[in-house]
Scaffold this active site. Sequence first.
Site, PDB file in Angstrom:
ATOM      1  N   GLY A 163     169.876  28.435  82.766  1.00 57.15           N
ATOM      2  CA  GLY A 163     168.550  28.209  82.209  1.00 57.15           C
ATOM      3  C   GLY A 163     168.659  27.779  80.758  1.00 57.15           C
ATOM      4  O   GLY A 163     169.643  28.092  80.073  1.00 57.15           O
ATOM      5  N   HIS A 193     163.621  35.434  81.177  1.00 55.56           N
ATOM      6  CA  HIS A 193     164.461  35.244  79.981  1.00 55.56           C
ATOM      7  C   HIS A 193     164.075  33.945  79.271  1.00 55.56           C
ATOM      8  O   HIS A 193     163.927  33.911  78.041  1.00 55.56           O
ATOM      9  CB  HIS A 193     165.937  35.233  80.431  1.00 55.56           C
ATOM     10  CG  HIS A 193     166.941  34.880  79.373  1.00 55.56           C
ATOM     11  ND1 HIS A 193     167.979  35.725  79.018  1.00 55.56           N
ATOM     12  CD2 HIS A 193     167.094  33.777  78.595  1.00 55.56           C
ATOM     13  CE1 HIS A 193     168.707  35.147  78.073  1.00 55.56           C
ATOM     14  NE2 HIS A 193     168.203  33.966  77.796  1.00 55.56           N
ATOM     15  N   GLU A 194     163.887  32.862  80.055  1.00 55.79           N
ATOM     16  CA  GLU A 194     163.564  31.567  79.440  1.00 55.79           C
ATOM     17  C   GLU A 194     162.156  31.561  78.844  1.00 55.79           C
ATOM     18  O   GLU A 194     161.943  31.014  77.757  1.00 55.79           O
ATOM     19  CB  GLU A 194     163.735  30.430  80.452  1.00 55.79           C
ATOM     20  CG  GLU A 194     165.135  30.270  81.045  1.00 55.79           C
ATOM     21  CD  GLU A 194     166.242  30.250  80.006  1.00 55.79           C
ATOM     22  OE1 GLU A 194     166.014  29.795  78.873  1.00 55.79           O
ATOM     23  OE2 GLU A 194     167.350  30.729  80.331  1.00 55.79           O
ATOM     24  N   GLN A 248     165.885  26.197  72.133  1.00 58.70           N
ATOM     25  CA  GLN A 248     167.345  26.267  72.003  1.00 58.70           C
ATOM     26  C   GLN A 248     167.957  24.923  71.636  1.00 58.70           C
ATOM     27  O   GLN A 248     169.118  24.869  71.213  1.00 58.70           O
ATOM     28  CB  GLN A 248     167.969  26.781  73.311  1.00 58.70           C
ATOM     29  CG  GLN A 248     167.622  28.234  73.618  1.00 58.70           C
ATOM     30  CD  GLN A 248     168.260  28.698  74.908  1.00 58.70           C
ATOM     31  OE1 GLN A 248     167.724  28.477  75.980  1.00 58.70           O
ATOM     32  NE2 GLN A 248     169.421  29.320  74.807  1.00 58.70           N
ATOM     33  N   CYS A 251     173.270  34.409  77.105  1.00 63.57           N
ATOM     34  CA  CYS A 251     172.390  33.359  76.598  1.00 63.57           C
ATOM     35  C   CYS A 251     173.250  32.283  75.959  1.00 63.57           C
ATOM     36  O   CYS A 251     174.203  32.594  75.238  1.00 63.57           O
ATOM     37  CB  CYS A 251     171.443  33.957  75.561  1.00 63.57           C
ATOM     38  SG  CYS A 251     170.278  32.772  74.877  1.00 63.57           S
ATOM     39  N   LEU A 252     172.918  31.015  76.227  1.00 65.14           N
ATOM     40  CA  LEU A 252     173.709  29.923  75.656  1.00 65.14           C
ATOM     41  C   LEU A 252     173.604  29.899  74.134  1.00 65.14           C
ATOM     42  O   LEU A 252     174.466  29.323  73.468  1.00 65.14           O
ATOM     43  CB  LEU A 252     173.264  28.580  76.248  1.00 65.14           C
ATOM     44  CG  LEU A 252     173.540  28.404  77.752  1.00 65.14           C
ATOM     45  CD1 LEU A 252     172.996  27.068  78.241  1.00 65.14           C
ATOM     46  CD2 LEU A 252     175.033  28.514  78.053  1.00 65.14           C
ATOM     47  N   HIS A 258     162.052  33.023  75.487  1.00 60.86           N
ATOM     48  CA  HIS A 258     162.472  32.099  74.419  1.00 60.86           C
ATOM     49  C   HIS A 258     161.260  31.378  73.808  1.00 60.86           C
ATOM     50  O   HIS A 258     161.237  31.111  72.609  1.00 60.86           O
ATOM     51  CB  HIS A 258     163.433  31.038  74.952  1.00 60.86           C
ATOM     52  CG  HIS A 258     164.886  31.451  74.948  1.00 60.86           C
ATOM     53  ND1 HIS A 258     165.571  31.743  73.791  1.00 60.86           N
ATOM     54  CD2 HIS A 258     165.775  31.596  75.958  1.00 60.86           C
ATOM     55  CE1 HIS A 258     166.835  32.056  74.098  1.00 60.86           C
ATOM     56  NE2 HIS A 258     166.989  31.980  75.411  1.00 60.86           N
TER      57      HIS A 258
HETATM   58 ZN    ZN Z   1     168.690  32.427  76.461  1.00 64.99          ZN
END
Ligand code: ZN
Length: 172
Positions: A45, A136-137, A50, A94-95, A140
């Site tokens: 995701g 989670h997304e 991000q 998380c990226l 963000h």
């Molecule tokens: Zn994340």
Amino acid sequence: MKRPIIIHPDPRLKKVCTPVDDLSDDLRTLADDMLETMYDAPGIGLAAPQVGILQRLIVLDCVKEEGAAPRPLVMFNPEVVASSDETNTYEEGCLSIPDQYGDVTRPKVVDVAWMDADGKLQSETFDGLWATCVQHEIDHLNGKLFIDYLKPLRRQIITRKMVKLKREQARA
Ligand SMILES: [Zn+2]
């Protein structure tokens, strides 16, 4: 085109993102770029903040089985409209917080509504990993990271590691 992923801590990851009113070709290109960036990472995701765009757009694909067909989802203005009392705990990552993980408890099943890349309204019930990922997304888009669910000390340790990582990257 791949886009660079912003690493925590960064003020852009703490902002509430603005809704998308009008779909444009630029936004569709952004969604394609985000999918490419996500698959390349690899991740399941990615949210627009991000990659530095403070608009309500996420992409995800939680298909994990080897050889299974991918299922890329592009969601503009995603919203959780209902969630189960039953919860699920996953070790999340998380990226924007590479190589750090922590257990987060969230509703196990969520109904999500969104606008797709054609401007059509969609809704679907997600369970398991998909439910965790979509929550989670969406977090963000509200300036919230998974480490915000962890104990303060753990959060501080992770943040310090990220500051050090960014310093090293800047020097390289
Ligand atoms: Zn994340």
